[in-house]
Design a protein around this motif. Structure first.
Motif, PDB file in Angstrom:
ATOM      1  N   PHE A  26       0.826  -1.196   0.000  1.00 34.62           N
ATOM      2  CA  PHE A  26       0.000   0.000   0.000  1.00 34.62           C
ATOM      3  C   PHE A  26       0.868   1.257   0.000  1.00 34.62           C
ATOM      4  O   PHE A  26       0.650   2.169  -0.811  1.00 34.62           O
ATOM      5  CB  PHE A  26      -0.905  -0.006   1.231  1.00 34.62           C
ATOM      6  CG  PHE A  26      -1.768   1.213   1.368  1.00 34.62           C
ATOM      7  CD1 PHE A  26      -2.923   1.349   0.612  1.00 34.62           C
ATOM      8  CD2 PHE A  26      -1.427   2.218   2.262  1.00 34.62           C
ATOM      9  CE1 PHE A  26      -3.728   2.476   0.744  1.00 34.62           C
ATOM     10  CE2 PHE A  26      -2.229   3.346   2.403  1.00 34.62           C
ATOM     11  CZ  PHE A  26      -3.370   3.469   1.637  1.00 34.62           C
ATOM     12  N   MET A  27       1.861   1.278   0.864  1.00 37.14           N
ATOM     13  CA  MET A  27       2.735   2.452   0.966  1.00 37.14           C
ATOM     14  C   MET A  27       3.423   2.734  -0.375  1.00 37.14           C
ATOM     15  O   MET A  27       3.580   3.875  -0.783  1.00 37.14           O
ATOM     16  CB  MET A  27       3.802   2.225   2.054  1.00 37.14           C
ATOM     17  CG  MET A  27       3.239   2.228   3.468  1.00 37.14           C
ATOM     18  SD  MET A  27       2.186   3.670   3.811  1.00 37.14           S
ATOM     19  CE  MET A  27       1.395   3.203   5.337  1.00 37.14           C
ATOM     20  N   GLN A  28       3.798   1.640  -1.025  1.00 31.90           N
ATOM     21  CA  GLN A  28       4.407   1.761  -2.339  1.00 31.90           C
ATOM     22  C   GLN A  28       3.434   2.444  -3.309  1.00 31.90           C
ATOM     23  O   GLN A  28       3.822   3.332  -4.070  1.00 31.90           O
ATOM     24  CB  GLN A  28       4.688   0.340  -2.840  1.00 31.90           C
ATOM     25  CG  GLN A  28       5.927   0.167  -3.661  1.00 31.90           C
ATOM     26  CD  GLN A  28       6.184  -1.320  -3.881  1.00 31.90           C
ATOM     27  OE1 GLN A  28       6.218  -2.111  -2.919  1.00 31.90           O
ATOM     28  NE2 GLN A  28       6.331  -1.710  -5.140  1.00 31.90           N
ATOM     29  N   GLN A  29       2.182   2.024  -3.195  1.00 28.84           N
ATOM     30  CA  GLN A  29       1.191   2.527  -4.142  1.00 28.84           C
ATOM     31  C   GLN A  29       0.840   3.993  -3.902  1.00 28.84           C
ATOM     32  O   GLN A  29       0.525   4.725  -4.839  1.00 28.84           O
ATOM     33  CB  GLN A  29      -0.083   1.671  -4.042  1.00 28.84           C
ATOM     34  CG  GLN A  29      -0.894   1.651  -5.318  1.00 28.84           C
ATOM     35  CD  GLN A  29      -2.134   0.787  -5.176  1.00 28.84           C
ATOM     36  OE1 GLN A  29      -2.246  -0.025  -4.251  1.00 28.84           O
ATOM     37  NE2 GLN A  29      -3.084   0.970  -6.088  1.00 28.84           N
ATOM     38  N   VAL A  30       0.873   4.430  -2.654  1.00 31.31           N
ATOM     39  CA  VAL A  30       0.507   5.816  -2.355  1.00 31.31           C
ATOM     40  C   VAL A  30       1.727   6.691  -2.125  1.00 31.31           C
ATOM     41  O   VAL A  30       1.612   7.812  -1.621  1.00 31.31           O
ATOM     42  CB  VAL A  30      -0.421   5.899  -1.108  1.00 31.31           C
ATOM     43  CG1 VAL A  30      -1.731   5.201  -1.377  1.00 31.31           C
ATOM     44  CG2 VAL A  30       0.266   5.357   0.122  1.00 31.31           C
ATOM     45  N   ASN A  31       2.864   6.145  -2.494  1.00 30.72           N
ATOM     46  CA  ASN A  31       4.112   6.870  -2.231  1.00 30.72           C
ATOM     47  C   ASN A  31       4.117   8.276  -2.810  1.00 30.72           C
ATOM     48  O   ASN A  31       4.498   9.235  -2.153  1.00 30.72           O
ATOM     49  CB  ASN A  31       5.281   6.072  -2.800  1.00 30.72           C
ATOM     50  CG  ASN A  31       6.606   6.630  -2.337  1.00 30.72           C
ATOM     51  OD1 ASN A  31       6.698   7.167  -1.233  1.00 30.72           O
ATOM     52  ND2 ASN A  31       7.619   6.517  -3.173  1.00 30.72           N
ATOM     53  N   ASP A  32       3.684   8.382  -4.051  1.00 26.75           N
ATOM     54  CA  ASP A  32       3.766   9.664  -4.742  1.00 26.75           C
ATOM     55  C   ASP A  32       2.444  10.444  -4.729  1.00 26.75           C
ATOM     56  O   ASP A  32       2.241  11.339  -5.547  1.00 26.75           O
ATOM     57  CB  ASP A  32       4.219   9.432  -6.187  1.00 26.75           C
ATOM     58  CG  ASP A  32       3.295   8.456  -6.904  1.00 26.75           C
ATOM     59  OD1 ASP A  32       2.477   7.810  -6.220  1.00 26.75           O
ATOM     60  OD2 ASP A  32       3.382   8.338  -8.134  1.00 26.75           O
ATOM     61  N   VAL A  33       1.561  10.092  -3.804  1.00 26.94           N
ATOM     62  CA  VAL A  33       0.275  10.774  -3.747  1.00 26.94           C
ATOM     63  C   VAL A  33       0.374  11.980  -2.803  1.00 26.94           C
ATOM     64  O   VAL A  33       0.935  11.881  -1.718  1.00 26.94           O
ATOM     65  CB  VAL A  33      -0.832   9.804  -3.261  1.00 26.94           C
ATOM     66  CG1 VAL A  33      -2.155  10.536  -3.135  1.00 26.94           C
ATOM     67  CG2 VAL A  33      -0.957   8.625  -4.203  1.00 26.94           C
ATOM     68  N   SER A  34      -0.151  13.097  -3.255  1.00 24.33           N
ATOM     69  CA  SER A  34      -0.047  14.330  -2.464  1.00 24.33           C
ATOM     70  C   SER A  34      -0.935  14.290  -1.231  1.00 24.33           C
ATOM     71  O   SER A  34      -1.908  13.533  -1.181  1.00 24.33           O
ATOM     72  CB  SER A  34      -0.461  15.520  -3.319  1.00 24.33           C
ATOM     73  OG  SER A  34      -1.859  15.515  -3.510  1.00 24.33           O
ATOM     74  N   ASP A  35      -0.632  15.131  -0.267  1.00 19.80           N
ATOM     75  CA  ASP A  35      -1.418  15.190   0.966  1.00 19.80           C
ATOM     76  C   ASP A  35      -2.861  15.582   0.690  1.00 19.80           C
ATOM     77  O   ASP A  35      -3.786  15.054   1.323  1.00 19.80           O
ATOM     78  CB  ASP A  35      -0.797  16.202   1.952  1.00 19.80           C
ATOM     79  CG  ASP A  35       0.430  15.616   2.645  1.00 19.80           C
ATOM     80  OD1 ASP A  35       0.690  14.408   2.444  1.00 19.80           O
ATOM     81  OD2 ASP A  35       1.110  16.351   3.375  1.00 19.80           O
ATOM     82  N   THR A  36      -3.039  16.491  -0.239  1.00 18.71           N
ATOM     83  CA  THR A  36      -4.403  16.904  -0.583  1.00 18.71           C
ATOM     84  C   THR A  36      -5.198  15.714  -1.090  1.00 18.71           C
ATOM     85  O   THR A  36      -6.348  15.501  -0.700  1.00 18.71           O
ATOM     86  CB  THR A  36      -4.375  17.952  -1.719  1.00 18.71           C
ATOM     87  OG1 THR A  36      -3.147  18.660  -1.672  1.00 18.71           O
ATOM     88  CG2 THR A  36      -5.557  18.884  -1.605  1.00 18.71           C
ATOM     89  N   GLU A  37      -4.560  14.953  -1.961  1.00 17.68           N
ATOM     90  CA  GLU A  37      -5.245  13.803  -2.529  1.00 17.68           C
ATOM     91  C   GLU A  37      -5.537  12.752  -1.458  1.00 17.68           C
ATOM     92  O   GLU A  37      -6.617  12.148  -1.437  1.00 17.68           O
ATOM     93  CB  GLU A  37      -4.377  13.188  -3.626  1.00 17.68           C
ATOM     94  CG  GLU A  37      -5.107  12.136  -4.423  1.00 17.68           C
ATOM     95  CD  GLU A  37      -5.001  12.395  -5.921  1.00 17.68           C
ATOM     96  OE1 GLU A  37      -5.958  12.071  -6.629  1.00 17.68           O
ATOM     97  OE2 GLU A  37      -3.970  12.938  -6.373  1.00 17.68           O
ATOM     98  N   LEU A  38      -4.569  12.545  -0.567  1.00 15.82           N
ATOM     99  CA  LEU A  38      -4.783  11.592   0.524  1.00 15.82           C
ATOM    100  C   LEU A  38      -6.017  11.988   1.324  1.00 15.82           C
ATOM    101  O   LEU A  38      -6.843  11.142   1.685  1.00 15.82           O
ATOM    102  CB  LEU A  38      -3.560  11.563   1.462  1.00 15.82           C
ATOM    103  CG  LEU A  38      -2.280  10.954   0.903  1.00 15.82           C
ATOM    104  CD1 LEU A  38      -1.176  10.991   1.951  1.00 15.82           C
ATOM    105  CD2 LEU A  38      -2.523   9.531   0.449  1.00 15.82           C
TER     106      LEU A  38
END
Lengths: 145, 145
Positions: free
Chosen positions: A116-128
DNA sequence: CTTCTTTGTTATCATTTGATAATAAGTTAG
DNA sequence: CTAACTTATTATCAAATGATAACAAAGAAG
């Protein structure tokens, strides 16, 4: 914007399919030497709903009582879950993960967490924050217990 | 608002569990005389990803080629799916639902749709729009293919 | 107390699913 | 052309799961 219930149904079907696929992808690499697929499902269920009586577990998972009893016995023998007698109704036995079972599942979740961490690694805080909010909406409406 | 990835992971696990439970609840009342659980899973998969070669199906569902071949043969014999030869590579065969298979799955989805409509009967249009938006967010991020 | 219901167990058998080996036909690379 | 690889099939055996009957113990209702 107007959303038809029919369209929403299609979306929900698609969501369920995606969630299933995601779960499959996150668990497929897992070790699984010690237990059968059904036993793993039971452990996963227990890690969410715990403790639970045998008959409730049977009902919730759609497994007959005799078969549930058998599988729980096997899991107990393997030291992955344990039975607790109900003090009020002495017929009832609550099932929960043992320390070993918790550890076993912790490993599984650690594996999933890694993917999961790998998958959301490049996701911005806003998107999270958006994703988190979206899940909250679904949990409180469509997926309420 | 700040969302930790760790917290989001927990949310996702919970989402997957809820989606699984929802699927279980919506399909448990279904007839299922004609096919086995695994065969139903295959039909469900086909109704989402169609057409697909045997080896892809095998890969996607985590079933060995021989076993996939066997189950597809059974489904074909039951008139629920059909094979189409690839004109380019004559080893390949694409699988898709037959007319009978589409009808069979349409029944299942009709049943689910009924339960769904019941569940969202008293939900306001505004809320429906929120749910729809939430699913879109998840599909385009967490659950993207 | 007696009867009925709920909860759980054990045993047994049938069915489903998984795993592996052997084979065949088509494709690709050398 | 030949060898290696891919795609799919058949056959066979083992393991997991489902279904059912018979039983026992505890609780609930009369």
């Amino acid at each position: 914007m107007m959303v038809s219930k029919e369209a929403l149904f299609e979306q929900m079907v698609s969501l369920i399919a995606s969630a299933h696929q995601l779960h499959y992808d996150m668990t497929k690499g897992l070790p699984m030497d010690d237990i059968t697929p059904l036993q793993y499902e039971i452990l996963e269920f227990l890690s969410v709903k715990q403790p639970i009586t045998l008959s409730q577990l049977s009902e919730c998972m759609g497994i007959s009582m005799p078969n549930t009893s058998r599988e729980i016995k096997k899991l107990t023998d393997k030291g992955l879950c344990e039975k607790i007698d109900d003090t009020e109704d002495r017929r009832k036995q609550y099932i929960r993960l043992s320390a070993g079972g918790e550890a076993r599942m912790a490993e599984s979740f650690a594996h999933m967490r890694g993917l999961f961490m790998q998958q959301v690694n490049d996701v911005s805080d806003t998107e999270l924050a958006h994703i988190s909010e979206a899940i909250k909406v679904l949990k409180s409406t469509l997926l309420r217990d």
